[in-house]
Design a protein around this motif. Structure first.
Motif, mmCIF file in Angstrom:
data_model
loop_
_atom_site.group_PDB
_atom_site.id
_atom_site.type_symbol
_atom_site.label_atom_id
_atom_site.label_comp_id
_atom_site.label_asym_id
_atom_site.label_seq_id
_atom_site.Cartn_x
_atom_site.Cartn_y
_atom_site.Cartn_z
ATOM 1 N N ILE A 1 0.745 -1.249 0.123
ATOM 2 C CA ILE A 1 0.001 -0.015 0.070
ATOM 3 C C ILE A 1 0.891 1.162 -0.101
ATOM 4 O O ILE A 1 0.606 2.120 -0.702
ATOM 5 C CB ILE A 1 -0.909 0.020 1.194
ATOM 6 C CG1 ILE A 1 -1.793 -1.169 1.085
ATOM 7 C CG2 ILE A 1 -1.628 1.364 1.441
ATOM 8 C CD1 ILE A 1 -2.869 -1.557 2.398
ATOM 9 N N GLN A 2 2.143 1.210 1.001
ATOM 10 C CA GLN A 2 2.916 2.380 0.749
ATOM 11 C C GLN A 2 3.601 2.478 -0.400
ATOM 12 O O GLN A 2 3.841 3.672 -0.874
ATOM 13 C CB GLN A 2 3.983 2.082 1.846
ATOM 14 C CG GLN A 2 4.954 3.289 1.922
ATOM 15 C CD GLN A 2 6.195 2.973 3.077
ATOM 16 O OE1 GLN A 2 5.804 2.396 4.030
ATOM 17 N NE2 GLN A 2 7.131 3.647 2.811
ATOM 18 N N ARG A 3 3.796 1.357 -0.992
ATOM 19 C CA ARG A 3 4.612 1.358 -2.465
ATOM 20 C C ARG A 3 3.572 2.090 -3.435
ATOM 21 O O ARG A 3 4.055 3.092 -4.237
ATOM 22 C CB ARG A 3 5.146 0.185 -2.947
ATOM 23 C CG ARG A 3 6.166 -0.017 -4.030
ATOM 24 C CD ARG A 3 6.535 -1.298 -4.401
ATOM 25 N NE ARG A 3 7.173 -1.838 -3.203
ATOM 26 C CZ ARG A 3 6.861 -2.953 -2.535
ATOM 27 N NH1 ARG A 3 5.648 -3.334 -2.801
ATOM 28 N NH2 ARG A 3 7.521 -3.555 -1.647
ATOM 29 N N ASN A 4 2.609 1.610 -3.566
ATOM 30 C CA ASN A 4 1.410 2.392 -4.464
ATOM 31 C C ASN A 4 1.269 3.873 -4.286
ATOM 32 O O ASN A 4 0.778 4.570 -4.917
ATOM 33 C CB ASN A 4 -0.072 1.293 -4.353
ATOM 34 C CG ASN A 4 0.162 0.073 -4.806
ATOM 35 O OD1 ASN A 4 0.725 -0.248 -5.663
ATOM 36 N ND2 ASN A 4 -0.652 -0.732 -4.457
ATOM 37 N N ALA A 5 1.045 4.244 -2.823
ATOM 38 C CA ALA A 5 0.933 5.602 -2.609
ATOM 39 C C ALA A 5 2.047 6.523 -3.083
ATOM 40 O O ALA A 5 2.043 7.718 -3.470
ATOM 41 C CB ALA A 5 0.832 5.740 -1.037
ATOM 42 N N GLU A 6 3.345 6.075 -2.943
ATOM 43 C CA GLU A 6 4.570 6.541 -3.451
ATOM 44 C C GLU A 6 4.302 6.589 -4.881
ATOM 45 O O GLU A 6 4.615 7.951 -5.458
ATOM 46 C CB GLU A 6 5.733 5.873 -3.158
ATOM 47 C CG GLU A 6 5.908 5.683 -1.459
ATOM 48 C CD GLU A 6 7.184 4.925 -1.457
ATOM 49 O OE1 GLU A 6 7.385 3.960 -2.094
ATOM 50 O OE2 GLU A 6 7.746 4.914 -0.222
ATOM 51 N N LYS A 7 3.902 5.705 -5.708
ATOM 52 C CA LYS A 7 3.972 5.881 -7.142
ATOM 53 C C LYS A 7 2.505 6.982 -7.391
ATOM 54 O O LYS A 7 2.817 7.798 -8.272
ATOM 55 C CB LYS A 7 3.361 4.363 -7.720
ATOM 56 C CG LYS A 7 4.357 3.398 -7.751
ATOM 57 C CD LYS A 7 3.817 1.997 -8.327
ATOM 58 C CE LYS A 7 4.901 1.125 -8.305
ATOM 59 N NZ LYS A 7 4.392 -0.150 -8.581
ATOM 60 N N LEU B 1 0.093 9.163 1.626
ATOM 61 C CA LEU B 1 1.340 8.415 1.679
ATOM 62 C C LEU B 1 2.023 8.359 3.017
ATOM 63 O O LEU B 1 2.416 7.563 3.738
ATOM 64 C CB LEU B 1 2.393 9.045 0.865
ATOM 65 C CG LEU B 1 3.838 8.620 0.964
ATOM 66 C CD1 LEU B 1 3.969 7.182 0.513
ATOM 67 C CD2 LEU B 1 4.737 9.580 -0.065
ATOM 68 N N ALA B 2 1.623 9.735 3.797
ATOM 69 C CA ALA B 2 2.285 9.753 5.149
ATOM 70 C C ALA B 2 1.333 8.759 5.950
ATOM 71 O O ALA B 2 2.123 8.367 6.982
ATOM 72 C CB ALA B 2 1.946 11.243 5.646
ATOM 73 N N ARG B 3 0.126 8.551 5.856
ATOM 74 C CA ARG B 3 -0.714 7.812 6.786
ATOM 75 C C ARG B 3 -0.234 6.360 6.364
ATOM 76 O O ARG B 3 -0.148 5.483 7.296
ATOM 77 C CB ARG B 3 -2.151 7.731 6.189
ATOM 78 C CG ARG B 3 -3.158 6.990 6.915
ATOM 79 C CD ARG B 3 -4.494 7.087 6.459
ATOM 80 N NE ARG B 3 -5.017 8.172 6.959
ATOM 81 C CZ ARG B 3 -5.350 9.316 6.212
ATOM 82 N NH1 ARG B 3 -5.220 9.207 4.663
ATOM 83 N NH2 ARG B 3 -5.665 10.598 6.444
ATOM 84 N N ALA B 4 0.018 5.856 5.104
ATOM 85 C CA ALA B 4 0.514 4.801 4.627
ATOM 86 C C ALA B 4 1.988 4.162 5.357
ATOM 87 O O ALA B 4 2.115 3.145 5.830
ATOM 88 C CB ALA B 4 0.750 4.515 3.232
ATOM 89 N N LYS B 5 2.836 5.282 5.547
ATOM 90 C CA LYS B 5 4.127 4.975 6.230
ATOM 91 C C LYS B 5 3.880 4.824 7.630
ATOM 92 O O LYS B 5 4.573 3.894 8.175
ATOM 93 C CB LYS B 5 4.983 6.188 5.849
ATOM 94 C CG LYS B 5 5.461 6.306 4.639
ATOM 95 C CD LYS B 5 6.276 7.726 4.569
ATOM 96 C CE LYS B 5 6.867 7.704 3.240
ATOM 97 N NZ LYS B 5 7.882 8.907 2.918
ATOM 98 N N VAL B 6 2.972 5.573 8.281
ATOM 99 C CA VAL B 6 2.670 5.422 9.708
ATOM 100 C C VAL B 6 2.299 3.876 9.920
ATOM 101 O O VAL B 6 2.595 3.047 10.626
ATOM 102 C CB VAL B 6 1.840 6.171 10.401
ATOM 103 C CG1 VAL B 6 1.308 5.950 11.622
ATOM 104 C CG2 VAL B 6 2.336 7.670 10.232
ATOM 105 N N GLU B 7 1.287 3.381 8.998
ATOM 106 C CA GLU B 7 0.442 2.112 9.203
ATOM 107 C C GLU B 7 1.509 0.942 9.006
ATOM 108 O O GLU B 7 1.689 -0.087 9.426
ATOM 109 C CB GLU B 7 -0.504 2.184 8.040
ATOM 110 C CG GLU B 7 -1.810 2.762 8.725
ATOM 111 C CD GLU B 7 -2.202 2.387 9.824
ATOM 112 O OE1 GLU B 7 -2.157 1.013 10.405
ATOM 113 O OE2 GLU B 7 -2.780 3.348 10.620
#
Length: 418
Positions: free
Chosen positions: A159-165, A191-197
């Motif tokens: 999910i974080q990788r997709n958010a970065e894209k 992306l910040a939320r995905a990194k936290v999760e």
């Protein structure tokens, strides 16, 4: 000369410390585990868990105690002198005795004591089976949680990788004038939320691996990764079939063995009320007449003050307590069986619903929304909730599989002996 000695000592000390550190690092490296499977974890628990080692040692102690309980008492050596005068002028009437004494247990006390200790050993053996089953269940449950946390971490990483894209794509569109900076800020928040999760999932994964190592029996094990799947197919036994097997469960057999051991203690207490007989055979030398004589003695304790009534009543009360514990064990086993069977049935139903009715639909909705977003038919504000819902469905499905695996670990304990 003194400086050279000091230097040499320091060099040797530093070298020794370096070798010790290297050996420690080598041992730590050997304790790192990659791609650990459930079967390997269960096998390691067999050899590493201190509770199993303790139970086996207690069984051995009970064995030796049983052997000692059946041993016949040692004989006693008797040596004595009588009528020794204080002065040399007194007439010589000295007497000397030497011989042996032997205590003879009556009422089969030794055999009953040995039988009681052998039954105590059986209680400890049944206790080992109970502990063995409990450790298997804990390892199975901890493995399911760790496997879930590992796969949840992988999902969060994706999910974080997709958010970065998405951030990179939106950044390019903003620079080309095709998107607003508001959209960029929104995806950066995602992306910040995905990194936290993702960080949270990684921490939970590490905690689950530590818990698994502790369940195996060695918290110093460095488990790096697991090998296995949360999706498994198995046939659920009927509740009636499992209930019929309750009497063969280690907990039930432990309660029955404890009841037999307490009854043996009652028999032993009855046997101990009959006193032992002591026989003495003595050689007797009479100095005054220069004669050698032969003495025989027999002594029996008179049970006037201590008749071992308290010990007998204590043993009988212990039998009553063992009967009550047996009934409690049956109640607890029945309740645990019904609860675990219900949990497994519910977890399987929930997992099946998520897989057949929700996962595929969530995938269809996401693909359609992504296509419409790529075509410019919907805004970023409309696609982001769809992506969140899809991620939540994926994690919910993993959680349902973990619940299935943990519930199966409980039910499996009732299917057969370890």
């Amino acid at each position: 000369m003194k400086k050279q000695i000091v230097t040499l000592v320091v060099v040797v000390a530093v070298s020794g410390a370096g070798l010790t550190a290297a050996a420690t690092e080598a041992r730590a490296a050997n304790r790192q585990l990659e791609n650990l499977t459930l079967d390997q974890a269960l096998d390691m628990a067999e050899s590493l868990h201190p509770q199993l080692a303790e139970a086996r040692a207690m069984i051995e102690a009970a064995e030796w105690r049983a052997k000692q309980a059946g041993t016949f008492p040692n004989p006693e050596a008797i040596v004595g002198a009588q009528q020794i005068p204080f002065s040399g002028s007194a007439p010589s009437e000295k007497e000397y005795v030497a011989g042996v004494g032997q205590t003879i247990p009556l009422s089969r006390r030794l055999s009953k004591a040995r039988q009681a200790e052998l039954l105590d050993r059986e209680v400890r053996a049944r206790g080992l089976e109970v502990k063995h089953r409990d450790i298997h269940r804990r390892v199975h449950s901890a493995f399911a949680t760790a496997l879930y946390q590992e796969q949840a971490y992988q999902a969060q990483t994706e999910i974080q990788r997709n958010a970065e894209k998405t951030v990179a794509t939106t950044q390019a569109r903003v620079e080309a004038g095709d998107a607003l900076r508001e959209d960029l800020a929104r995806v950066e928040m995602e992306l910040a939320r995905a990194k936290v999760e993702s960080q949270r999932a990684e921490a939970l994964r590490e905690q689950a691996l530590i818990t698994l190592a502790s369940a195996i029996g060695d918290a110093t094990l460095a488990i790096k990764s697991l090998s296995g799947t949360l999706e498994a197919t198995f046939e659920i036994p009927t509740l009636e079939a499992l209930a019929a097997n309750l009497a063969a469960q280690p907990e039930s057999e432990l309660a029955e063995a404890d009841l037999r051991a307490r009854a043996a203690r009652v028999d032993l207490a009855k046997a101990e009320r009959i006193p032992d007989v002591k026989v003495e055979v003595l050689y007797h030398r009479l100095e005054s007449s220069q004669q050698n004589t032969f003495d025989v003695g027999l002594s029996i304790p008179l049970p006037l003050f201590n008749r071992s009534q308290g010990k007998l009543r204590e043993a009988r009360a212990e039998v009553v307590a063992a009967e009550a514990r047996s009934r409690t064990t049956q109640n607890e086993l029945t309740a645990r069986l019904r609860e675990s069977h219900l949990q497994l049935t519910t977890a399987l139903a929930n997992s099946g619903t998520l897989k057949t009715e929700i996962l595929s639909r969530a995938e269809t909705v996401l693909k359609a929304a992504e296509a419409r977003y790529a075509a410019g038919d919907i805004s970023l504000a409309e696609i982001l909730p769809v992506r969140r819902d899809w991620a939540m469905v994926q994690l919910s499905y993993l959680e349902s599989l973990r619940e299935v695996m943990q519930a199966w670990a409980e039910v499996k304990a009732f299917t057969a002996k370890p």
